[in-house]
Write a protein that holds these residues in place. Structure first.
Motif, short mmCIF file in Angstrom:
data_model
loop_
_atom_site.label_atom_id
_atom_site.label_comp_id
_atom_site.label_asym_id
_atom_site.label_seq_id
_atom_site.Cartn_x
_atom_site.Cartn_y
_atom_site.Cartn_z
N ASN A 20 0.81 -1.21 0.00
CA ASN A 20 0.00 0.00 0.00
C ASN A 20 0.85 1.27 0.00
OD1 ASN A 20 -2.58 1.11 -0.25
ND2 ASN A 20 -2.68 1.59 1.94
N LEU A 21 2.04 1.19 -0.58
CA LEU A 21 2.89 2.36 -0.75
C LEU A 21 2.82 2.83 -2.20
CD1 LEU A 21 6.08 1.22 1.22
CD2 LEU A 21 4.22 2.70 2.03
N ARG A 22 2.78 4.14 -2.37
CA ARG A 22 2.75 4.69 -3.73
C ARG A 22 4.11 4.52 -4.40
NH1 ARG A 22 -1.11 8.35 -1.27
NH2 ARG A 22 -2.89 8.67 -2.65
N ALA A 23 4.07 4.34 -5.72
CA ALA A 23 5.32 4.19 -6.47
C ALA A 23 5.10 4.61 -7.92
CB ALA A 23 5.82 2.74 -6.42
N VAL A 24 6.20 4.96 -8.59
CA VAL A 24 6.22 5.20 -10.03
C VAL A 24 6.86 3.98 -10.66
CG1 VAL A 24 7.13 6.65 -11.88
CG2 VAL A 24 6.32 7.70 -9.75
N TRP A 25 6.24 3.44 -11.72
CA TRP A 25 6.65 2.18 -12.33
C TRP A 25 6.92 2.38 -13.82
CZ3 TRP A 25 6.14 -2.13 -8.90
CH2 TRP A 25 5.39 -1.88 -7.74
#
Length: 569
Positions: free
Chosen positions: A348-353
């Protein structure tokens, strides 16, 4: 043939020549076998006035929008809008390779005047839309070059347009956007310059308010590529239990090409509804887009699809692999087929992929420790529920990614270090020949610098945001709020509502930026310096194998072909 006919023929010939040249160079580009690794390089850090941590490459009190799109050219130039400034008027920042500053401040055109996110190309040309000016004649598309930012040209095309949303400027100096008219209606438009004093305009498609013969009741935010093509979604009928939408690629010179339809139009389609944020379009005509599918239980599942020109496949989906939930910000795609997007991970952590459709890799995640102008910093926010990233990431041909994120000290998330703009430099494994194997390895890229973060929030809403739009909508959004709730889902909605909202959620989900920044601060680091010079071409000379010369030989051939066509025209 008439003069107008000859001009159209010449224009079509030039476009076909340029399209052929771009296609040849694209085909000559190697297909990289894996997703790159990334090292973050700090470009700027914004902050509130009075914050002890200060700012970097911009004076404190200049604040980003809470949701924005940061264009990134193939040679590493970036630009972004400052939604709040000490002068009280919006501004544009430009830079490259970790240096830059404000280069344009909007004149006093009235308290409601605002600018859109800028678009930028590798020639240093910038374009952005101005709306809300006290005098309607001062609204329009503003164009300038970073080498002489005080020389501004204002264009108001097509005739009758009063708003220009999702504005983009490509490498051929052609503009693409969605025009809105004072009397109602919208159109997808491309416009370019025939000479320093005259230009051309093509309306590619309109809704049925602007053109009664159109099948579309509404047009969503579009995306332009370098071949003057625009990809966009249109509503063909009012939604009920199903949605009646299609995504097409439009051009002035060929018939529109269908990419995908919702299952209301095609029972075999996996798409239940398209997200009301821009699709991504590259120069090969490949498309990546967000939408919802329905699982066997009838539950909406947010999905990122990739269309290669023939087949549609899933890149990422809620609950699949490392992805817990996709966020509703426009994806971006480069000519190698690398797609960048935002999503929550399994923790549930935001990330850029970034994904090539098979492999998936994080560019950066919430809580990562990065390098900043203040030393080691953490991608974080003082309030865990606040989004740590701002707006939509973008990707260039090298595979580099531009993004904005909140920063804090590594050991204290209650101290805000502001919002940082980074370029994540791509690096590929070396090939057998000992040469970096992909478009993105920067031989001079030092340790990653990822300075400052928090989503610059701040008073007021983004001028392009839909009412109540959460630019960073995360879990908990209703995935099927039902037809008619999206402000960009039909007539009467904000023509360029903010990104970040579930395509089936309520207000605020269309292609543009979402909400205004939250204020940052600190000592000035932007005063009194002149803009960095625009990038020079450089030689880039090095020895290569004979096969490496093939693209340039073909490019030379295309130049000859285009020259002959222009002569014939």
């Amino acid at each position: 043939m008439s003069v107008a006919g000859r001009k159209r023929s010449a224009r079509a010939s030039q476009v076909r020549g340029r399209t052929l040249a771009l296609s040849v160079l694209t085909l000559a580009t190697p297909a990289w076998a894996e997703v790159p690794d990334y090292t973050l390089e700090l470009q700027a850090r914004t902050n509130l006035l009075g914050n002890a941590s200060g700012a970097y490459n911009v004076a404190p009190g200049n604040l980003l929008a809470g949701s924005l799109q940061i264009p990134l050219t193939d040679d590493g130039q970036i630009a972004f809008r400052l939604a709040i400034t000490p002068e009280g008027r919006q501004a544009v920042w430009w830079g490259k390779d970790g240096a830059g500053q404000r280069i344009y401040v909007l004149p006093d055109l009235g308290e409601d005047a605002r600018i859109s996110d800028p678009s930028l190309n590798s020639q240093g040309s910038l374009a952005f839309a101005v709306t809300g000016a006290s005098s309607a004649g001062q609204n329009g598309i503003y164009r300038l070059n970073v080498a002489s930012p005080d020389q501004v040209r204002v264009e108001r095309v097509p005739i009758g347009a009063s708003n220009w949303s999702s504005l983009q400027l490509n490498e051929a100096e052609v503009l693409g956007f969605r025009a809105s008219y004072g009397g109602g209606g919208q159109s997808y438009v491309v416009a370019g310059q025939s000479s320093p004093t005259s230009g051309w305009v093509h309306t590619l498609v309109s809704d049925n308010i602007a053109d009664s013969s159109s099948p579309y009741s509404f047009l969503y935010s579009p995306r332009l590529n370098d071949q003057e093509q625009i990809a966009g979604v249109g509503d063909l009928a009012t939604a009920s239990a199903e949605y009646f939408q299609e995504l097409r690629i439009f051009s002035a010179f060929v018939e529109p090409r269908l990419v995908a339809q919702t299952r209301g139009l095609d029972v075999n389609s996996p798409v239940y509804r398209f997200a009301s944020v821009q699709p991504a379009l590259n120069n090969q005509g490949q498309v990546a887009f967000l939408g919802t599918a329905r699982d066997a239980s009838g539950r909406n599942v947010t999905t990122l699809w990739f269309w290669d020109g023939t087949d549609l496949r899933v890149i990422a989906q809620d609950g699949q692999g490392e992805i817990r939930q996709l966020e509703f910000f426009p994806p971006d795609i480069n000519d190698s087929g690398l797609v960048v997007f935002r999503a929550f991970d399994a923790a549930n952590l935001r990330a850029v992929w970034v994904s090539d459709g098979q492999a998936l890799k994080r560019v950066v995640s919430e809580h990562d420790i990065v390098t900043s102008d203040l030393g080691p910093a953490r991608i974080d926010q003082e309030t865990p529920s606040n989004p740590v990233f701002a707006g939509s990431p973008s990707i260039n041909a090298r595979g580099d990614v531009a993004l904005a994120a909140g920063l804090a000290p590594p050991d204290n998330d209650q101290e805000e270090w502001g919002t940082a703009v980074f370029v994540a430099r791509a690096s590929f494994p070396q090939t057998d020949g000992g040469v970096d194997g992909g478009p993105g390895e920067d031989p001079d890229a030092g340790p990653g610098t990822d300075p400052d973060g928090g989503t610059d929030g701040g008073p007021g809403e983004d001028p392009d945001a839909g009412p109540g739009a959460d630019p960073d909508a995360g879990p908990g959004e209703d995935l099927d709020a039902g037809p008619g709730t999206d402000p960009d889902a039909g007539p009467g909605g904000d023509p360029d509502a903010g990104t970040g909202v579930d395509p089936d959620a309520g207000p605020g989900a269309d292609a543009g930026p979402g909400q205004e920044p939250e204020p940052d601060g600190g000592p000035s680091q932007d005063a009194g310096t002149s803009p960095p010079p625009p990038p020079d071409g450089g030689c880039g000379c090095q020895s290569s194998s004979p096969s490496a010369l093939l693209p340039w030989m073909l490019a030379g051939l295309m130049r000859v072909v285009m020259g002959r066509r222009r002569k014939d025209a």
